[in-house]
Design an enzyme around this catalytic site. Structure first.
Site, short mmCIF file in Angstrom:
data_model
loop_
_atom_site.label_atom_id
_atom_site.label_comp_id
_atom_site.label_asym_id
_atom_site.label_seq_id
_atom_site.Cartn_x
_atom_site.Cartn_y
_atom_site.Cartn_z
N HIS A 1 -3.79 9.39 4.48
CA HIS A 1 -4.22 7.99 4.45
C HIS A 1 -5.67 7.94 4.93
CE1 HIS A 1 -4.31 3.66 5.20
NE2 HIS A 1 -3.15 3.56 4.56
N CYS B 1 0.86 -1.18 0.00
CA CYS B 1 0.00 0.00 0.00
C CYS B 1 0.90 1.23 0.00
CB CYS B 1 -0.97 -0.02 1.18
SG CYS B 1 -0.17 -0.07 2.79
#
Length: 625
Positions: A547, A29
């Site tokens: 995020h 990620c």
């Protein structure tokens, strides 16, 4: 922080997680390498945490997560090079391609050309200067000074396939050196000489040769195939012979393959199109002139223009002039005029810096590559305007019987070659009309500069750009509206421990769709395909991570609608994405949005200043440099 050697880290990490056989799958990620291990007890977690470049290790949700930070794609790629786990196949950091086939083709060409754009512009100006000096009689083409300077200006155009091999290899995740070797073979002197041979065969198979100097598509096609071939070979070959057998087989397969496929296709297209246009010049000159004026630059892009060159050269021998060459002046100068119009109208200083030299080299020397690939094609409308101007001007020139008495690059300096044949007045009217149409249409129709910004893969400003434009980043805005709180209150230990840096968390208010915005102005260096994470680097070097949600990478993009792409400039408060909170919560994930300064250690201070309800773009972090 010391620079991490990810090529050295990859095999060390692989060994300490129990070897390739213990890894069932590997993804990443925005900051973490996510591995699913067959047996987590085989992983030497304490030793992995001590490896240079590893921030920490988190074991959660059936995944063995190795936290690296913003550079995780670099480690991921290195693992793909030494394993058969398929890491190199992933485009985790690449935005999904959007738009129709033509739009995607333009974006691809623009992205590949972008790294060499300034070199093309500089080399084009050298060519323009030499053309001016020789036309004025101040320098001889036979002199060694001319030869040396011409080599300096011409090499990047002649060896364009070699230059493009580097950016294409990066784009298609192929080995750069092998790609350069393939491109070098296409322009190798002995291969170039075979274009004039009576017959060429490879293991008894006839090969139709073509010239690949200055070409684009052959090496792009080759490198695309090379990437797939290399990844397949890495999976099937034993590790003991993989390092030398992969390039050996790729070179042995790709060079003949390209010569036996691209050569015949481009040659057949060239002969068919040039033969048809040659017939059209006899039947309907205006139509032939319009086609040459409109599509010459397209022919050049696909390498089809080489089919016209032998016909033009033969015409100079008999009858002594070429009617096919004259409309090319309209094609080239109309595109040059469109580039000039972009320079005048654009609000982007960077685009203006490209367009100015590109217009000059196109007008004076007929060198259109910097203008086409750096300006007109990415912006689309100026390219179309240039084609329209070229079509109208080319038709007028052909109607007047315009012809060139010498083989020249169409340009202002080369216009004396048009003075001997046809109606010269009509020829010059046609050129003027082409220039006016290309220029005026570009000014009137305008262009969307966001298209060009999104097409570029370059995510780094030059030192001069940063020094000239950087403003100190002293505060960061909240990426979403909600309840701001210290990172220590976040349930994810990677964020709460401060391992990735200082910052703040915001738990979004309400339900439904929310907008995520940029906390500061800068360049997007990371945009996850799943839409849950965005990396921004400000002009003064502050590195940010936004995020959205905790572990939301598992949603695989459901509920996330990214509005930006890698390499794009964003302003503070600009929309990064829309997020459907209901989808996130129904999936069982916490929508808390994290704002982290990932290079906190290089700054004097990163201080959260909010522990209360905030609106989007309210100040939540103060930064001391």
């Amino acid at each position: 922080m010391a620079k991490v050697d990810y090529a050295a880290l990859a095999p060390q990490l692989l060994e300490k997680v129990g070897g390739e056989g213990n890894v069932r799958s590997i993804t990443h990620c925005a900051t973490r390498l996510r591995l699913v291990l067959a047996d987590e007890s085989k992983a030497a977690t304490a030793q992995i945490k001590q490896l240079p470049g590893v921030v920490t290790v988190v074991q959660a949700g059936g995944q063995y997560q190795v936290v690296i930070g913003n550079d995780v794609p670099m480690l991921y790629e290195e693992l793909g090079r030494i394993t058969s786990l398929g890491a190199a196949d992933s485009g985790a950091e690449q935005p999904a391609e959007e738009g129709n086939l033509f739009d995607r083709f333009i974006k691809l060409i623009s992205a590949l050309i972008h790294p060499v754009l300034w070199t093309l512009a500089g080399a084009g100006l050298i060519k323009a200067l030499l053309a001016l000096l020789t036309t004025l009689g101040w320098m001889s083409e036979e002199g060694t000074t001319y030869t040396i300077l011409n080599a300096a200006g011409d090499s990047v155009f002649y060896f364009l396939p070699v230059v493009l091999a580097i950016s294409a290899a990066r784009r298609f995740k192929a080995n750069e050196i092998t790609a350069v070797a393939i491109a070098g073979a296409l322009v190798y002197p002995d291969i170039v000489a075979l274009a004039d041979a009576d017959s060429v065969t490879f293991i008894g198979i006839p090969v139709v040769m073509a010239s690949y100097s200055s070409s684009l598509l052959p090496i792009i096609f080759s490198t695309w195939i090379q990437g797939y071939l290399e990844r397949w070979l890495k999976r099937v070959l034993p590790s003991t012979i993989r390092n030398f057998m992969v390039p050996l087989l790729v070179l042995a397969i790709m060079v003949p393959l390209v010569l036996m496929t691209i050569g015949p296709v481009t040659t057949a297209l060239s002969n068919g199109i040039s033969g048809g246009i040659q017939s059209l010049f006899r039947i309907a000159p205006w139509a032939a002139g319009a086609i040459m004026g409109a599509f010459w630059q397209v022919f050049v892009m696909f390498g089809i223009h080489w089919g016209f060159v032998p016909i033009m050269l033969a015409d100079y021998d008999n009858p002594g002039y070429s009617v096919m060459t004259a409309p090319l002046f309209a094609a080239v100068l109309a595109q040059a005029a469109a580039v000039l119009a972009v320079m005048i109208r654009t609000r982007s200083a960077q685009m203006r810096q490209v367009a100015g030299p590109a217009a000059l080299s196109a007008f004076l020397a007929g060198i259109t590559e910097p203008g086409i690939y750096g300006v007109n094609l990415p912006l689309k409308r100026p390219f179309i305007a240039g084609c329209i101007g070229g079509a109208v001007g080319g038709a007028i020139i052909a109607i007047g019987g315009g012809a060139s008495s010498a083989f020249v690059f169409p340009s202002l300096i080369a216009m004396p070659a048009l003075l001997q044949y046809g109606n010269v007045v009509v020829t010059f009217i046609g050129i003027a009309v082409a220039v006016v149409i290309g220029f005026v249409l570009t000014l009137v129709l305008g262009f969307n500069e966001a298209d060009a910004a999104a097409d570029s893969d370059s995510d780094e400003d030059t030192a001069e750009d940063v020094e000239a434009s950087a403003e100190p980043t002293t505060t960061l805005g909240a990426p979403v509206a909600g309840r701001a709180m210290p990172l220590e209150k976040v349930s994810d230990p990677v964020f709460s421990s401060g391992a990735l840096g200082g910052g703040v968390a915001v738990r979004p208010n309400g339900t439904g769709r929310i907008v995520v915005t940029a906390p500061a102005a800068g360049t997007l260096v990371t945009v996850m395909d799943s839409g849950h994470a965005y990396g921004i680097k400000t002009d003064d070097g502050v590195e940010l991570l936004v995020h959205v949600g905790l572990d939301t990478v598992q949603l695989e993009g459901r509920g996330f609608s990214p509005k930006v792409t890698v390499g794009q400039r964003v302003a503070r408060g600009q929309e990064l994405a829309e997020v459907d909170l209901e989808v996130v919560r129904e999936g069982g994930y916490d929508p808390t949005t994290i704002l982290v300064v990932t290079n906190t250690a290089s700054l004097a201070g990163v201080v959260p200043v909010a522990d209360a309800d905030v609106e989007a773009d309210d100040v939540v972090v103060e930064i001391d440099h």
